[in-house]
Every structure is written in structure tokens, then in C-alpha cells.
Design a protein around this motif. Structure first.
Motif, PDB file in Angstrom:
ATOM      1  N   TRP A  23      72.249  49.058  24.183  1.00 25.68           N
ATOM      2  CA  TRP A  23      71.572  49.086  23.183  1.00 25.68           C
ATOM      3  C   TRP A  23      72.185  49.806  21.660  1.00 25.68           C
ATOM      4  CZ3 TRP A  23      68.591  52.272  20.474  1.00 25.68           C
ATOM      5  CH2 TRP A  23      67.523  51.312  19.649  1.00 25.68           C
ATOM      6  N   ARG A  24      72.618  50.225  22.224  1.00 21.44           N
ATOM      7  CA  ARG A  24      72.823  51.114  20.494  1.00 21.44           C
ATOM      8  C   ARG A  24      73.867  50.359  20.199  1.00 21.44           C
ATOM      9  NH1 ARG A  24      72.121  56.029  23.646  1.00 21.44           N
ATOM     10  NH2 ARG A  24      74.473  56.232  24.102  1.00 21.44           N
ATOM     11  N   LYS A  25      74.818  49.842  20.796  1.00 24.11           N
ATOM     12  CA  LYS A  25      76.013  49.642  20.202  1.00 24.11           C
ATOM     13  C   LYS A  25      75.585  48.236  19.402  1.00 24.11           C
ATOM     14  CE  LYS A  25      79.036  47.229  23.768  1.00 24.11           C
ATOM     15  NZ  LYS A  25      79.816  46.841  24.192  1.00 24.11           N
ATOM     16  N   LEU A  26      74.342  47.753  20.216  1.00 27.87           N
ATOM     17  CA  LEU A  26      73.914  46.086  19.631  1.00 27.87           C
ATOM     18  C   LEU A  26      73.538  46.150  18.277  1.00 27.87           C
ATOM     19  CD1 LEU A  26      72.733  44.226  23.464  1.00 27.87           C
ATOM     20  CD2 LEU A  26      75.450  43.432  21.942  1.00 27.87           C
ATOM     21  N   ARG A  27      72.376  46.910  18.254  1.00 26.68           N
ATOM     22  CA  ARG A  27      71.846  47.404  17.666  1.00 26.68           C
ATOM     23  C   ARG A  27      72.772  47.328  16.518  1.00 26.68           C
ATOM     24  NH1 ARG A  27      66.143  48.551  16.094  1.00 26.68           N
ATOM     25  NH2 ARG A  27      66.079  49.556  13.362  1.00 26.68           N
ATOM     26  N   LYS A  28      72.972  48.971  16.504  1.00 29.61           N
ATOM     27  CA  LYS A  28      74.742  48.769  15.925  1.00 29.61           C
ATOM     28  C   LYS A  28      75.141  47.773  14.793  1.00 29.61           C
ATOM     29  CE  LYS A  28      77.996  52.521  14.442  1.00 29.61           C
ATOM     30  NZ  LYS A  28      79.611  53.416  15.029  1.00 29.61           N
ATOM     31  N   LEU A  29      75.716  46.801  16.019  1.00 28.17           N
ATOM     32  CA  LEU A  29      76.919  46.208  15.385  1.00 28.17           C
ATOM     33  C   LEU A  29      75.796  44.754  14.589  1.00 28.17           C
ATOM     34  CD1 LEU A  29      78.544  45.041  18.373  1.00 28.17           C
ATOM     35  CD2 LEU A  29      79.584  46.366  16.430  1.00 28.17           C
ATOM     36  N   PHE A  30      74.229  44.438  15.291  1.00 26.73           N
ATOM     37  CA  PHE A  30      73.399  43.967  14.852  1.00 26.73           C
ATOM     38  C   PHE A  30      72.889  44.118  13.019  1.00 26.73           C
ATOM     39  CE2 PHE A  30      68.948  41.820  13.816  1.00 26.73           C
ATOM     40  CZ  PHE A  30      69.635  41.031  14.343  1.00 26.73           C
ATOM     41  N   LEU A  47      75.746  37.868  23.396  1.00 28.80           N
ATOM     42  CA  LEU A  47      76.050  36.930  22.317  1.00 28.80           C
ATOM     43  C   LEU A  47      74.812  36.054  22.637  1.00 28.80           C
ATOM     44  CD1 LEU A  47      79.325  35.359  21.074  1.00 28.80           C
ATOM     45  CD2 LEU A  47      77.356  34.290  21.822  1.00 28.80           C
ATOM     46  N   LYS A  48      74.948  35.841  23.875  1.00 31.49           N
ATOM     47  CA  LYS A  48      73.584  34.195  24.131  1.00 31.49           C
ATOM     48  C   LYS A  48      72.369  35.512  23.557  1.00 31.49           C
ATOM     49  CE  LYS A  48      76.023  31.706  26.940  1.00 31.49           C
ATOM     50  NZ  LYS A  48      75.704  30.956  28.714  1.00 31.49           N
ATOM     51  N   ALA A  49      72.146  36.157  24.211  1.00 28.88           N
ATOM     52  CA  ALA A  49      70.692  37.148  24.435  1.00 28.88           C
ATOM     53  C   ALA A  49      70.137  37.235  22.496  1.00 28.88           C
ATOM     54  CB  ALA A  49      70.737  38.311  25.061  1.00 28.88           C
ATOM     55  N   LEU A  50      72.087  37.574  21.866  1.00 31.19           N
ATOM     56  CA  LEU A  50      71.667  37.942  20.283  1.00 31.19           C
ATOM     57  C   LEU A  50      71.225  36.893  19.211  1.00 31.19           C
ATOM     58  CD1 LEU A  50      74.044  40.824  19.723  1.00 31.19           C
ATOM     59  CD2 LEU A  50      71.537  41.022  19.528  1.00 31.19           C
ATOM     60  N   LEU A  51      71.360  35.929  20.455  1.00 30.91           N
ATOM     61  CA  LEU A  51      71.143  34.607  19.376  1.00 30.91           C
ATOM     62  C   LEU A  51      69.743  34.411  19.892  1.00 30.91           C
ATOM     63  CD1 LEU A  51      74.211  32.187  20.392  1.00 30.91           C
ATOM     64  CD2 LEU A  51      73.422  33.458  17.709  1.00 30.91           C
ATOM     65  N   VAL A  52      69.288  34.279  20.803  1.00 27.30           N
ATOM     66  CA  VAL A  52      67.978  34.324  20.667  1.00 27.30           C
ATOM     67  C   VAL A  52      67.481  35.328  20.432  1.00 27.30           C
ATOM     68  CG1 VAL A  52      65.669  34.290  23.232  1.00 27.30           C
ATOM     69  CG2 VAL A  52      68.259  33.631  23.798  1.00 27.30           C
ATOM     70  N   GLY A  97      60.117  37.544  30.062  1.00 20.72           N
ATOM     71  CA  GLY A  97      60.839  38.247  28.784  1.00 20.72           C
ATOM     72  C   GLY A  97      63.076  38.329  28.925  1.00 20.72           C
ATOM     73  N   LEU A  98      61.888  38.475  30.288  1.00 18.50           N
ATOM     74  CA  LEU A  98      63.503  39.149  30.990  1.00 18.50           C
ATOM     75  C   LEU A  98      64.750  37.821  30.946  1.00 18.50           C
ATOM     76  CD1 LEU A  98      63.499  41.483  33.730  1.00 18.50           C
ATOM     77  CD2 LEU A  98      64.752  41.683  32.093  1.00 18.50           C
ATOM     78  N   VAL A  99      64.147  36.369  31.417  1.00 20.07           N
ATOM     79  CA  VAL A  99      64.439  35.343  31.487  1.00 20.07           C
ATOM     80  C   VAL A  99      64.657  35.115  29.984  1.00 20.07           C
ATOM     81  CG1 VAL A  99      64.815  32.790  31.948  1.00 20.07           C
ATOM     82  CG2 VAL A  99      62.665  34.787  33.607  1.00 20.07           C
ATOM     83  N   ALA A 100      64.453  35.458  29.181  1.00 19.58           N
ATOM     84  CA  ALA A 100      64.693  34.476  27.711  1.00 19.58           C
ATOM     85  C   ALA A 100      65.924  35.904  27.086  1.00 19.58           C
ATOM     86  CB  ALA A 100      63.660  34.663  26.997  1.00 19.58           C
ATOM     87  N   SER A 101      65.760  36.524  27.807  1.00 20.19           N
ATOM     88  CA  SER A 101      66.692  37.449  27.532  1.00 20.19           C
ATOM     89  C   SER A 101      68.634  37.475  28.145  1.00 20.19           C
ATOM     90  CB  SER A 101      66.619  38.930  27.052  1.00 20.19           C
ATOM     91  OG  SER A 101      66.093  39.398  28.018  1.00 20.19           O
ATOM     92  N   PHE A 102      68.344  36.886  28.940  1.00 21.67           N
ATOM     93  CA  PHE A 102      69.390  37.041  29.946  1.00 21.67           C
ATOM     94  C   PHE A 102      69.456  38.251  30.819  1.00 21.67           C
ATOM     95  CE2 PHE A 102      70.203  33.069  27.109  1.00 21.67           C
ATOM     96  CZ  PHE A 102      70.723  32.355  27.557  1.00 21.67           C
ATOM     97  N   ILE A 116      68.723  43.082  22.166  1.00 21.20           N
ATOM     98  CA  ILE A 116      67.453  44.165  21.870  1.00 21.20           C
ATOM     99  C   ILE A 116      66.581  44.534  21.992  1.00 21.20           C
ATOM    100  CG2 ILE A 116      67.513  44.954  19.156  1.00 21.20           C
ATOM    101  CD1 ILE A 116      70.492  43.642  18.568  1.00 21.20           C
ATOM    102  N   LEU A 117      66.033  43.559  21.590  1.00 22.05           N
ATOM    103  CA  LEU A 117      64.253  44.052  22.302  1.00 22.05           C
ATOM    104  C   LEU A 117      63.885  44.020  23.466  1.00 22.05           C
ATOM    105  CD1 LEU A 117      61.555  42.938  21.083  1.00 22.05           C
ATOM    106  CD2 LEU A 117      61.889  40.756  21.732  1.00 22.05           C
TER     107      LEU A 117
END
Length: 494
Positions: A120-127, A280-285, A101-106, A111-112
Motif C-alpha cells: 500500500w505504501r508503495k502504491l500511494r507513493k507512486l500515485f 495497475l488495473k486496480a489503480l485505474l479503477v 469493493g473487493l471485486v471492484a479493486s481486484f 489504494i482505497l
């Protein structure tokens, strides 16, 4: 000389004996300390690592597992889940991701898997606020609709000879969702199809399938840190989101898509709303894996259960004929009126969703159900046991959409995570961030497939209901079925 040799041998033996004794005493002391720590007020549980989905009936609604030196606490009742995800949500808001999971999420930059905190709060709010908003999803509806029409057309063309061609429902649904997600992300799926370059969908299917299996399978590197380096060979499973195939290039002149929104956030000078390239890459995953594999698995299981219960299939199609009409195609505005199909999907989630929620980690020592939970303990919420609890559900092992069909019951068991007896998308601040998109896509694809076609098994085959464990409960054998057009107007298939 002989005396000196004997003296040296004697000294060497004494040293070895002393070292062995010290090691034995140290090991005994460590074992006693661990035993006292484990038995103070920790929940009951086995010493080894059996399958915890079967242990709730043996040890009760909360028990412990030792995975190497890692202490895990498994929670299997709604009242105790409430203590974790609501009463002490911040305490248990961190993650304990597997190495895969760490590798896949860079490195846990999504968020996951990222820990609870400002990033994390910033990423989830934006997403949730920008990508998953109703306005953003409504703007992408034409893309979703076009991809579903393409699938319906292709299935119809396969039946022009009057001999139905067997279809792998899992492959069909994942190709649909991959194209939808590609279009929503960077608007390229249609361009690729027109150019005859359709390999990206097949490549994503292969990579996503392996990725989900890897992230749901225990890895020796999760227990023994010296093996961490081995898992990085799986990084290429998600390299497709790093820009291969030109994704994200030449975005000028197109409607603003998800990737363009993310790129604008990346270039934002305001640190409160900007994201890094890694994020950005992690969010795409997150979007690609969460938006395809989960929904694909649910489509396959829903179709399997409907074929297993023809009575339920008939009721779904009767509802579609009444709400949509036999002279029309399914539109998203029809979905809220499809109450019985909604009950079917909810019942599928109950029986065939995640076996457990993504594990959490205690940020400080606390307690659950009167038991001590030390800092850094991994918390596993056993959804599999809760969704099959006979004290909560009538005939819990039997597929029956009527469990959700009553209006009062339907509002009680939704996807919001407020009812801890039903948790297909989790609960609390760490619940799934993509529910809005998943619900729209899942209902739209299922309604379209069931309204446009009748489905039957190929001659001489039997329906397989066996399961395969992972992050998701997948079918062990793929569902292969033959679609037959059921709408009278052939123009609806074009």
C-alpha cells in the motif's frame, strides 16, 4: 416385537432430546460469552442495525453496532476521530472493504481498499509522487482545458436558436470528467470523439453509477460469507479498464500519459517501485471512479444549491466577472483568486459529501474514548454527524458559504484533514490520495460553467433537494437546468 419398536422409538427420542439439549446449552454459552464481551467496556449501542447517521444523538459520540457477527464502532466527534486517524493511525489503518469493493479493486489491490503495509505504501507513493504531482497535473492542463472548452461550445451551440435546451447537469459533468480522465489516462477521448465513437463515456457513466451504488449498499455477502460468489457477477462493471476499446494500445508518438507511466512502472525491474498487472488495473479503477463520480456529484449539488440561493449565485458570478473578466475564459491560474467560489464548494462538501469515511479495521485490540475496541472491529467515522454538529457550525442545516469566507476560517477549514471538524476527503494516512486532481477539476469546471452561462430551471419545474444514500450523498432526482450565454463575445464559446 412391539417392545423392540417401543425401545427403538424411545432411544431415538432420547438421542434427539440429548442433541437439542447440547445445542441449546452451546447456544446459551455462546450468547453469554458474546454478551459479556459486548458489555465489558464496549460503547453503548442498539442490538440491531438502524441507520447510524441518526444514532449519534441517541447514544453519544461513540456507539457500537452488531452486523451479524461483525462488531462495528461508530465515531461521531472530532476529538474521537483524532484518536483514530492520528493518535492510533497505524492501529486503525487497515480496511474492512465490502465484497463489492473487493471485486471492484481486484481483491483489494488498490489504494482505497488494500490493507496498510509495504504494498500500500508503495502504491500511494507512486500515485501521489508521479501521477498527482504538480508537474504531472500541470502537464495535463491542456487536456483538461480542451475538454472544458468542448463542453462550453456544445452548450452554446444548443442555444443558437434562442430557445435554451434543458441540460441534465449530472450527465453534463460526468461526460466532461470522463473525457478528461480518459485523456489523462490514455489520451484517447479526442480520438474517439473525432471518430464518432462517443459510447465509451456513456458506458462508463452507467457502470460507475452502478458501481458506486453497489459499493455503498450493504450486501448479504458482507455478513454471510457463503454468498461471496454471488457478488462476482458485478465484475463486468469495471471491465472497461482491462483494455476494452483498445485503451493503452499504440501509445507511441503521443505525449506521456498516466497509463504510460503506469506501464513503465509495471515493466520496472526494481521491485521497490514496480507494480503488478492487477495493481495497475486496480489503480485505474481508483482514478476513474474517484476522479469522476465524486466530482460529478459535487458539481451537481453545488449547482443545485446555487439555484436554490440566487443571491449566492449572483455573488459567485460577480467574483468571476471581477477576477476573470467578461472578455476572457476561465483559466486554472484564476482559481486561487476565486475565494467565494471556494467557500461555496467547501460548504457543498460540508452538507453533501460522504456520509461516512471508508471504514477502517483495528489490527489489534485498542481503545477509543475509554472504550475497548477488540481486534478486527470495523471503525466507521461518521462525517455526516460531525458536519452537522450545532456545537461546531452555526445554522448547521442551512447552506451558507460565509461559514468559510473569512480568511482565518478559510485556512482553518481546508482539505488537508488536519482539522477534524471538517473531513470531506478524510484524514490521516488513509485520506484521499487524489485531492490535488479533484480540487483542480472541480473548481475549473464549476467556474467555467458559471462564468459562461446563466442557469435557470425549465418552466413549470421545482428544485428537488432530496438525497440518496450511498458511498456518496447523491441527489435523488437529477438537476435539469437551462444554460443561457452571458459573455458578450461569441468567439469565447468556440
Amino acid at each position: 416385537m412391539a417392545l423392540r419398536v417401543d425401545d427403538a422409538s424411545s432411544n431415538e427420542s432420547a438421542i434427539i432430546t440429548c442433541l437439542v439439549s447440547v445445542l441449546a446449552v452451546a447456544y446459551f454459552a455462546w450468547n453469554v460469552k458474546k454478551s459479556r464481551k459486548a458489555n465489558a467496556k464496549l460503547p453503548p449501542g442498539p442490538r440491531g442495525l438502524p441507520t447510524f447517521t441518526e444514532l449519534a444523538g441517541v447514544y453519544g459520540p461513540i456507539f457500537k453496532l452488531w452486523v451479524g457477527k461483525k462488531l462495528c464502532v461508530v465515531v461521531s466527534s472530532p476529538s474521537l476521530v483524532k484518536q483514530v486517524v492520528r493518535d492510533q493511525d497505524i492501529t486503525f489503518a487497515n480496511r474492512d472493504p465490502p465484497i463489492a469493493g473487493l471485486v471492484a479493486s481486484f481483491g483489494g489491490n488498490d489504494i482505497l481498499f488494500s490493507n496498510y503495509g509495504p504494498e500500500w505504501r508503495k502504491l500511494r507513493k507512486l500515485f501521489v509522487g508521479k501521477l498527482m504531482s504538480n508537474a504531472s497535473l500541470d502537464a495535463c492542463y491542456a487536456l483538461r482545458k480542451q475538454e472544458v472548452k468542448n463542453i462550453i461550445r456544445d452548450l452554446y451551440n444548443n442555444n443558437k436558436t434562442g430557445i435554451g435546451k434543458p441540460i441534465d447537469v449530472g450527465e453534463l459533468s460526468i461526460s466532461t470528467f470522463v473525457c478528461v480522465i480518459q485523456n489523462m489516462l490514455w489520451g484517447e477521448a479526442l480520438e474517439l470523439r473525432e471518430k464518432g465513437i462517443s459510447n465509451l463515456g456513456a458506458e462508463l457513466k452507467f457502470k460507475l453509477a452502478e458501481l458506486v451504488v453497489l459499493m455503498g449498499t450493504p450486501n448479504i455477502s458482507d455478513i454471510i460469507p457463503c454468498f461471496h460468489g454471488l457478488i462476482y457477477k458485478y465484475r463486468n462493471k469495471v471491465s472497461v479498464v482491462e483494455g476494452e476499446g483498445g485503451a493503452g494500445n499504440n501509445i507511441e508518438g503521443r505525449n506521456k500519459d498516466f497509463l504510460q507511466l503506469l506501464l513503465e512502472l509495471q515493466e520496472n525491474e526494481d521491485s521497490a517501485s514496480s507494480i503488478s498487472t492487477i495493481q495497475l488495473k486496480a489503480l485505474l479503477v481508483d482514478i476513474i471512479s474517484g476522479g469522476t463520480d465524486t466530482t460529478t456529484t459535487t458539481v451537481e449539488w453545488t449547482m443545485t444549491e446555487l439555484m436554490h440561493y440566487p443571491r449566492v449565485m449572483k455573488k459567485v458570478q460577480e467574483e468571476l466577472a471581477q477576477v476573470v473578466g467578461m472578455d476572457s475564459c476561465v483559466e486554472e491560474f484564476h482559481l486561487p483568486k476565486l475565494k467565494y467560489l471556494d467557500a461555496v464548494v467547501k460548504e457543498t462538501f460540508r452538507l453533501h459529501s460522504v456520509p461516512y469515511l471508508v471504514p477502517r479495521r483495528a489490527s489489534q485490540s485498542s481503545s477509543i474514548g475509554g472504550y475497548t475496541v477488540p481486534k478486527d472491529t470495523t471503525i466507521i467515522l461518521n462525517v455526516w454527524a460531525i458536519h452537522r454538529d450545532p456545537q461546531i457550525w452555526d445554522n448547521p442545516l442551512e447552506f451558507g458559504p460565509e461559514k468559510f469566507f473569512n480568511d482565518g476560517i478559510a485556512s482553518k477549514f481546508d482539505y488537508s484533514g488536519n482539522n477534524f471538524q471538517y473531513l470531506p476527503f478524510g484524514a490521516g494516512r488513509r485520506m484521499c490520495a487524489g485531492i490535488a486532481l479533484a480540487e483542480r477539476m472541480l473548481m475549473f469546471v464549476l467556474a467555467s460553467l458559471l462564468h459562461s452561462f446563466d442557469w435557470k430551471l425549465p418552466a413549470g419545474t421545482k428544485l428537488d433537494l432530496s438525497e440518496k444514500f450511498g458511498i456518496l450523498i447523491k441527489k435523488k432526482e437529477p438537476l435539469v437546468a437551462i444554460p443561457t450565454p452571458r459573455l458578450p463575445n461569441s468567439e469565447l464559446y468556440q
